[in-house]
Design a protein around this motif. Sequence first.
Motif, PDB file in Angstrom:
ATOM      1  N   PRO A   1       0.730  -1.346   0.036  1.00 34.57           N
ATOM      2  CA  PRO A   1       0.179   0.016  -0.048  1.00 34.57           C
ATOM      3  C   PRO A   1       0.779   1.410  -0.126  1.00 34.57           C
ATOM      4  N   ASN A   2       1.918   1.165   0.557  1.00 37.68           N
ATOM      5  CA  ASN A   2       2.875   2.524   0.706  1.00 37.68           C
ATOM      6  C   ASN A   2       3.523   2.675  -0.757  1.00 37.68           C
ATOM      7  N   ASN A   3       3.608   1.502  -1.619  1.00 34.88           N
ATOM      8  CA  ASN A   3       4.153   1.770  -2.738  1.00 34.88           C
ATOM      9  C   ASN A   3       3.209   2.380  -3.871  1.00 34.88           C
ATOM     10  N   ILE A   4       2.124   2.107  -3.591  1.00 31.11           N
ATOM     11  CA  ILE A   4       1.067   2.730  -4.296  1.00 31.11           C
ATOM     12  C   ILE A   4       0.254   3.729  -4.092  1.00 31.11           C
ATOM     13  N   GLN A   5       0.619   4.408  -3.048  1.00 37.01           N
ATOM     14  CA  GLN A   5      -0.110   5.431  -2.328  1.00 37.01           C
ATOM     15  C   GLN A   5      -0.445   6.582  -3.208  1.00 37.01           C
ATOM     16  N   ARG A   6       0.329   6.932  -4.363  1.00 34.23           N
ATOM     17  CA  ARG A   6      -0.208   7.771  -5.359  1.00 34.23           C
ATOM     18  C   ARG A   6      -1.204   7.347  -6.134  1.00 34.23           C
ATOM     19  N   ASP A   7      -1.572   6.104  -6.348  1.00 31.06           N
ATOM     20  CA  ASP A   7      -2.658   5.732  -6.936  1.00 31.06           C
ATOM     21  C   ASP A   7      -3.824   5.394  -6.329  1.00 31.06           C
ATOM     22  N   VAL A   8      -3.537   4.640  -5.377  1.00 35.91           N
ATOM     23  CA  VAL A   8      -4.543   4.462  -3.886  1.00 35.91           C
ATOM     24  C   VAL A   8      -4.309   5.307  -2.872  1.00 35.91           C
ATOM     25  N   PRO A   9      -4.685   6.334  -2.627  1.00 37.94           N
ATOM     26  CA  PRO A   9      -4.411   7.518  -1.387  1.00 37.94           C
ATOM     27  C   PRO A   9      -4.781   6.605  -0.261  1.00 37.94           C
ATOM     28  N   ILE A  10      -3.579   6.881   0.765  1.00 37.96           N
ATOM     29  CA  ILE A  10      -3.693   6.523   2.253  1.00 37.96           C
ATOM     30  C   ILE A  10      -4.035   7.799   3.072  1.00 37.96           C
ATOM     31  N   PHE A  11      -5.074   7.894   3.820  1.00 42.04           N
ATOM     32  CA  PHE A  11      -5.342   8.898   5.026  1.00 42.04           C
ATOM     33  C   PHE A  11      -4.347   8.451   6.065  1.00 42.04           C
ATOM     34  N   SER A  12      -3.631   9.526   6.336  1.00 39.20           N
ATOM     35  CA  SER A  12      -2.707   9.243   7.679  1.00 39.20           C
ATOM     36  C   SER A  12      -3.515   9.731   8.937  1.00 39.20           C
ATOM     37  N   LEU A  13      -3.669   8.472   9.565  1.00 35.92           N
ATOM     38  CA  LEU A  13      -4.221   8.646  10.829  1.00 35.92           C
ATOM     39  C   LEU A  13      -3.572   9.386  11.826  1.00 35.92           C
ATOM     40  N   HIS A  14      -3.915  10.039  12.923  1.00 33.23           N
ATOM     41  CA  HIS A  14      -2.967  10.552  13.774  1.00 33.23           C
ATOM     42  C   HIS A  14      -2.082   9.771  14.672  1.00 33.23           C
ATOM     43  N   GLU A  15      -0.823  10.084  15.024  1.00 30.22           N
ATOM     44  CA  GLU A  15      -0.034   9.427  15.537  1.00 30.22           C
ATOM     45  C   GLU A  15      -0.334   8.886  16.634  1.00 30.22           C
ATOM     46  N   ASP A  16      -1.269   9.264  17.475  1.00 29.91           N
ATOM     47  CA  ASP A  16      -1.716   8.831  18.786  1.00 29.91           C
ATOM     48  C   ASP A  16      -2.795   7.343  18.409  1.00 29.91           C
ATOM     49  N   TRP A  17      -3.070   7.043  17.357  1.00 29.19           N
ATOM     50  CA  TRP A  17      -3.710   5.857  17.005  1.00 29.19           C
ATOM     51  C   TRP A  17      -3.069   4.689  17.167  1.00 29.19           C
ATOM     52  N   LEU A  18      -1.487   4.839  17.149  1.00 27.77           N
ATOM     53  CA  LEU A  18      -0.899   3.475  17.197  1.00 27.77           C
ATOM     54  C   LEU A  18       0.526   3.899  17.742  1.00 27.77           C
ATOM     55  N   TRP A  19       0.842   3.567  19.001  1.00 28.45           N
ATOM     56  CA  TRP A  19       1.999   3.567  19.561  1.00 28.45           C
ATOM     57  C   TRP A  19       2.920   2.193  19.669  1.00 28.45           C
ATOM     58  N   CYS A  20       4.249   2.409  19.449  1.00 33.11           N
ATOM     59  CA  CYS A  20       5.176   1.275  19.880  1.00 33.11           C
ATOM     60  C   CYS A  20       6.242   1.560  20.394  1.00 33.11           C
ATOM     61  N   GLU A  21       6.938   0.966  21.203  1.00 34.76           N
ATOM     62  CA  GLU A  21       7.976   1.096  21.838  1.00 34.76           C
ATOM     63  C   GLU A  21       9.220   1.274  20.846  1.00 34.76           C
ATOM     64  N   THR A  22       9.566   0.651  19.874  1.00 34.51           N
ATOM     65  CA  THR A  22      10.401   0.526  19.025  1.00 34.51           C
ATOM     66  C   THR A  22      10.416   1.739  18.236  1.00 34.51           C
ATOM     67  N   TRP A  23       9.470   2.373  17.845  1.00 30.23           N
ATOM     68  CA  TRP A  23       9.599   3.912  16.813  1.00 30.23           C
ATOM     69  C   TRP A  23       9.084   4.922  17.642  1.00 30.23           C
ATOM     70  N   CYS A  24       8.346   4.896  18.719  1.00 26.83           N
ATOM     71  CA  CYS A  24       7.596   6.034  19.177  1.00 26.83           C
ATOM     72  C   CYS A  24       8.409   6.598  20.540  1.00 26.83           C
ATOM     73  N   SER A  25       8.178   7.695  20.639  1.00 26.44           N
ATOM     74  CA  SER A  25       8.965   8.334  22.021  1.00 26.44           C
ATOM     75  C   SER A  25       7.965   7.783  23.172  1.00 26.44           C
ATOM     76  N   ALA A  26       8.615   7.505  24.420  1.00 28.94           N
ATOM     77  CA  ALA A  26       7.874   7.131  25.529  1.00 28.94           C
ATOM     78  C   ALA A  26       6.999   8.339  26.131  1.00 28.94           C
ATOM     79  N   ASP A  27       7.306   9.638  25.640  1.00 26.13           N
ATOM     80  CA  ASP A  27       6.846  10.723  26.186  1.00 26.13           C
ATOM     81  C   ASP A  27       5.324  10.900  25.715  1.00 26.13           C
TER      82      ASP A  27
END
Length: 1622
Positions: free
Chosen positions: A1504-1530
């Motif tokens: 889906p990331n590769n074709i998002q210019r043809d099939v657009p992705i609506f970006s959800l707010h960052e609060d919708w998904l948190w994981c320790e690997t990529w997101c700040s503990a704050d």
Amino acid sequence: MRSGTLIVLGCALLVSSASPPVSVSLRSSFSAADPLLEALETLALASPEHLFSLLDHFPLPLKPTTPEESHKAILDLAKTYLLPPETAAVNVGLALHAASPKLAAQHIHESGREGCEDWVDWYGSVACNAEELKRLVEISAAASDSEPQAKVKRLQTDHTPPLQPSLDSPRWTAIHYADPMSPEFKSLHGALLSLNPDVEYVLRWARPIVATDGPYLSGYGVALDLKKMDYLAVDDRTRASISQDGPIDKESQEGNDEDVLSCIFESMSYIDSEMEEKVATNNPLSPEEIQGSFLFIFISPSAHLLCFSPPMISSCILEKSPTPLNLLHTLSTNFPLYAAPLARKISVPDTVRDEVQDNWGKAMMGVNMAWVNGRVLEGEVGIFGLLRNFARERALIRSLVELGMSRAQAIEFVIHPVHSSAFDSPPSKLKVKKGTTLGSAKRFVQEDLGTDAQNDAEAENLIEGQKTYEIPPKWNDLLDGFVDSSDRSEGGGVIVWWNDIEDDANYAGWGTDLTQLLHLRPNQLFSPYLRLRVNIINVVLALDFSQPRFFPFIASQVDGIVARGFPVSWGFVPVSADDGDGLKMARIIYYVAQKFDRSEMASFFRSLSTAHMQQQFSALSWGAVHATFNALGAPDTFADIASGKVSSVEGALESARRWTRRLGVSGKDGEGFVNGRWYEVGDNFLRDLQNEAVGQMQLLQELVYLGELTSASVPLLSTFFYDLPTTLSSRNPYIFSKAPSSVHAHSSSTGNLKMFDLGGVSKRTGWNPLTCAWVTSDAERTPVSMAVIADLDSAEGQALVREAVAFVSGKESQSRVTFLHNPATGSAGGDLSSFFARVGSTSDLGELSPHVLRRALDDWETQDAAQVFIAEGVPLQSDPQAHTAFLTTSRLLAREAGLQPGEQGIIVNGRLIGPISPASEFVSEDFATLETYEMKKRVRRVVQAIDDVLADTELDTVAYANIISMASSIIYADQQPDPSEVGLFDSAPRPRTRNYRLLSGNYTKFEFGDRENALTHLVLLLDPLSEGAQKWIPILEKHEELFPEVYFELYLNPAVHSEIPLKRFYRYSVEPRVQYDNKGNEIPVQVTFNGLSVDPIYTLGMDVPPSWLVRPREALYDLDNIQPSTLPADGLHALFSLDYLVVEGHARETKSNSPPRGVQLQLTTSSPAANHTPSVVDDTQVVANLGYLQFKARPGTFKLAIREGGGREVYEMASVGSEGWNSPSVEDSGEELTVMSFEGLTLYPRLSRKPGMEKVDVLRGLQQRSGHSQTIIGDILSKVSSLFTSKSESTAEVAETAAGQADINIFTVASGLLYERFASIMILSVLRNTKSTVKFWFIENFLSPSFLEFIPHMAEEYGFQYELVTYKWPSWLRAQKEKQRIIWAYKILFLDVLFPMDLDKVIFVDADQIVRADLQELVDLDLHGAPYGYTPMGDDNYEMEGFRFWKTGYWKNFLDGLPYHISALYVVDLVRFRQMAAGDILRGQYQMLSADPNSLANLDQDLPNNIQRDVPIFSLHEDWLWCETWCSADRLHRAKTIDLCQNPLTKEPKLSRARQIPEWEEYDNEIAQFAGRMAAEGKIHSSMATARSDVLANVGSALPTNDNDVGGISGGEDLQHPHDEL
């Protein structure tokens, strides 16, 4: 599995201590059948013509009481009727339970009368004995004149006895509900047979089903994939010594063959000391060892160990006496056990290596192929496919044996190379005449330049024009069927040219150097790369411009091709089938072409195209035409031109009429000629043009290379193909056949090739070409046999007869002719038909000279004709009996050929020409052309093959003609594609081949069976280290019992491997016959893995036929993580269930043949019972490309209908399509279909639009997208492969739910017990944070039996709904092999078709997530027109910066500022998703990218990331998904969901991170306590369901991390690309 880890099981594992067995069985969920009826049905599958003969012996003296007695009773009776191959097929069919779906598809019937167990249904009345039946028949006979009987509804499961050919249908139909062991069966059966032909006897079983539990099945495979191999490097010296000191537990071995191999490898020393040292240090196999050894390891040990082995090894072999197939089977199916010793202990002789490498020059390295009697078996075959193919081949070979060939000769005939290669006749000396530019007379050049040559150049052209060219035989097929499509014969002025490469200024920069052709690759020969200023590709289109669809074709597609510089000269001829609008448009267009230049003409067409497209005119708009014409400012009025008052236009029209007659152009549909080769102008015309042009240019390329064409040849090239001696001056459209090039072509289009096996025709109609009378030419041999079918008493029919006799009287004729009478309905017999009936029945026709018959026919209406026959001794007395028999046979043959009464046609060596329209001419010259064409195309090949095969056989003239005509019909009828493929795909004939005989086979070839007496030859080319070989070799091992009278050849074709090629153990379940216990009951079939190493972890996978949908039903342990060391002594047993069979198909509209895009279809139940209320079984949506659809169903009879909604408003069902592409209509055969085979069912439904709905799109609101353009040809030729659909299934176990869908619908996927526990915790977290109703959707394919047992109780306890969805991966879509990647694919590829059509929005939540917010908020979120919304990957945990793959390399450049989104949580607007065809786009991009195995490292995210210019992705707010690997503990406190992402830096276990989430431990304990309570109450039985998460995690403690997860679609990145495992 880590791709770089090259570790294998050592030799120690060969003799390791006993491990618990792993066994698998598969049971049908369909009702079991009565064993006696199942045996009868199985016999009917193998030999349907013998069923009623067997029933004559019923009831049996003693009623069988066990399956063994039932099967034995039928097989004993069948000995009288069946030959060995059919007997074996019955035995195998019983073992497979092949007939059980057909019996399960039937209903249990009751007579309604006590004690009446066997009865006849006579139009609603019941007859329980023969006397009652006789009385009912007498009553009907007395009342038949006044009360016509209603047509009885037939079922596909019915049986009818074989009948004699008859024109008359039976007056009545009787349905016999039979119990063959009933006392009344014999009398009723006999009475019904005696009533033939007045009564149609239909047999149905009264009680086909006896139990609810389905039978245990075979015909499938089971794989145990090694989940991790790192720890399997062991010191095989130590293990070997241990095994020699202690006893080997034979119970742990798989059998005798494993003992042999253990003995062999224990006795062998290492190749050298270096190998021994590697083993001592536990070194894994290196890439060099793998590549250098595995190419050959299967060949030497299995076939020639005795030759290359020391005496100790030979003693192992001699003691156990294994066959090569035994050893191959053991090595292949247990390859991980033997990889290391094979690589390090086997030294392969150079002779073996040399042979393998020599074969690589003849066959692609590592390719697997199978040929059955020379015919390539394509796709998934399996045991069911083999049985079907072998039955077909037996019938084919036996039909040739009936002609006098031996079996060996018959097989040599069908695989003769002349059928599949260019006919090797002597090279043609082709004299090419001087041509004309564009073939137009307006610049006509005299062919005879002798008086006009003015200079040396003209003289040189003269010499060149008289030159003879040698064209090799391989081009003969290419040159067949060419016709001079220029307008030279008409004096020019017929063809309107759109462009002229030789004259137009646009091409001034092009050159005339023919060596250009030598510098281009084949795919560049038809492209702008070819800049040759010669009219080398001339396309002439005959179009009826009263059809508006041709305006954009000319103004957009043709003009676009010209603008892009393709080397094509385009011309068209305006034609009309009548004097209507087409004629008026032809006049207007000719006028414009004559009075205005090309640019103005082009503008005229563009304006017409624009006007019709903008206004969406469905028919020609005269207003638009009038307005466009007036804009030109013509001197003549529109009315005068259209009414035929302009003489120059009328002259052109008259020439055009001569041109269309000469070329056989109908004027009804678009037709085109590519340098004289005819094609239909449909959707695929440009594809056909490309293929044809490339072939023609390759011929010219070769002639330039050989020096045959030089610069002096340039003036000849514009008409090169027109001027070949093989090119015809005229074309009869009935002779030159070609299947329609487009799926939009009408199925009845003139030119469709129809071939009949004359032997089969003879049996069905009674017309015997071997004994009928023929009028024979004076030629020494007559290989061509023509049967002329016509109304012999009509003027048209008699004219056709005269022309046929005139032809056969000619000196050059090599044919014989016979005549058959096909009168129009109600016509009485006339003199000519009576004559042919008389002389044909007495063979006098065959003794008549064709010259005598011709003279008589010329004077037929006078007394002179009678005198001619009297003089020849042929009396003309009337014989009514002979005439009746002649008429019956003739009309039966006409009906078999598809000719209506009164229609005429010709059957030439099995090929049907016609129906020939009465308005069409078919004269003696056309008969001669037909003979020449058939000789070149087919008959000469058969003659050559017969001459070679029967070289020592003497045949008289009649026998020779008989065998050639019959053999020709048999071989070419066999070559035709399946009827279901005609029209859907442009399927070429499939000739057979024997190219495999070019392979060397001193060391790599195995032979089994009796070559001379076999009915079938099966040849296999296998890479022994392939998954295909693992399936084929077990079948081969049992070939003697499975397939008697089959000869097998096996060629081993290894490939170069850079890693261990097979990382799985495999078993294929196939049995030649049923096994019984001592009580006569069937022993359930199961596959067992013994002797597995106890250390590794295995994943169990089922390898089932493509039409099967199976799932695990019972298993006490995790099938994703099988660790033998944790199993009890009795091991693991898994029971799988075959739940559904796949019903797929391709729907189309009746008029356009285009897919009815967006229409929703449904299957509903059907029953003969009057009080039956239909219920929906399954529904689906038709996707855009090829109209693909898919249902799942159990055996039964169903109705196919359009689902309520927009589809039903626009369309109505025209044909269910259950009998192939040209299935009968709903009016003729109803809306029903029957699923009754383990191979599923393929449908070809036809839908017709309702009046006023011609332009309505069912998917309203669809937005047209502009794709990325390649080239005009590329845009037109490329099609997205989107051929999938499915439907969800509501489980019967779920608690009663409210009407409609829930407020929140959550989709998740879980595989393995740990992730199923994670999913339970996720469910609980969702429910604790919402007051809305919630429904969970699970993909059934990946769920364990323990979860399926647990989830209904959890749903009831916590008050949520759930539903299971399942479908089969489409065969057209590139498959994934690793289970993890399959799961990822299911998350994204099928969103449009996975869920019910009334579900509007769904949320995917990873199984290992914790939800802290109300997901109703996500349901209500506005996605602003995007089909789905994802959360961007976290970017604020700066410790992980080095692992953010999307910020470097490929992804950085590709995204160019767009975010990269994570797939752990996303919401899908299914309505919008379907409207914009997002599923088609996703699957098309997947198909393209997955061709590179290094692409799509994280398939569900990357795609889906590769074709998002043809099939657009609506970006959800960052609060919708948190994981320790990529997101700040704050911002953890704001997180609405928490995902347990992998951390490539710390590699912290998931459970450790999960316990850091406060509520997670609480949820886990609650689930464990609830499961414990359910277990205590006896509601669930799996111990794993009650275990805590840490226990479940230990089961999979050796789970690998995703080391393959490397970022980048292109596969070129080195950074870690972490991804959750689900």
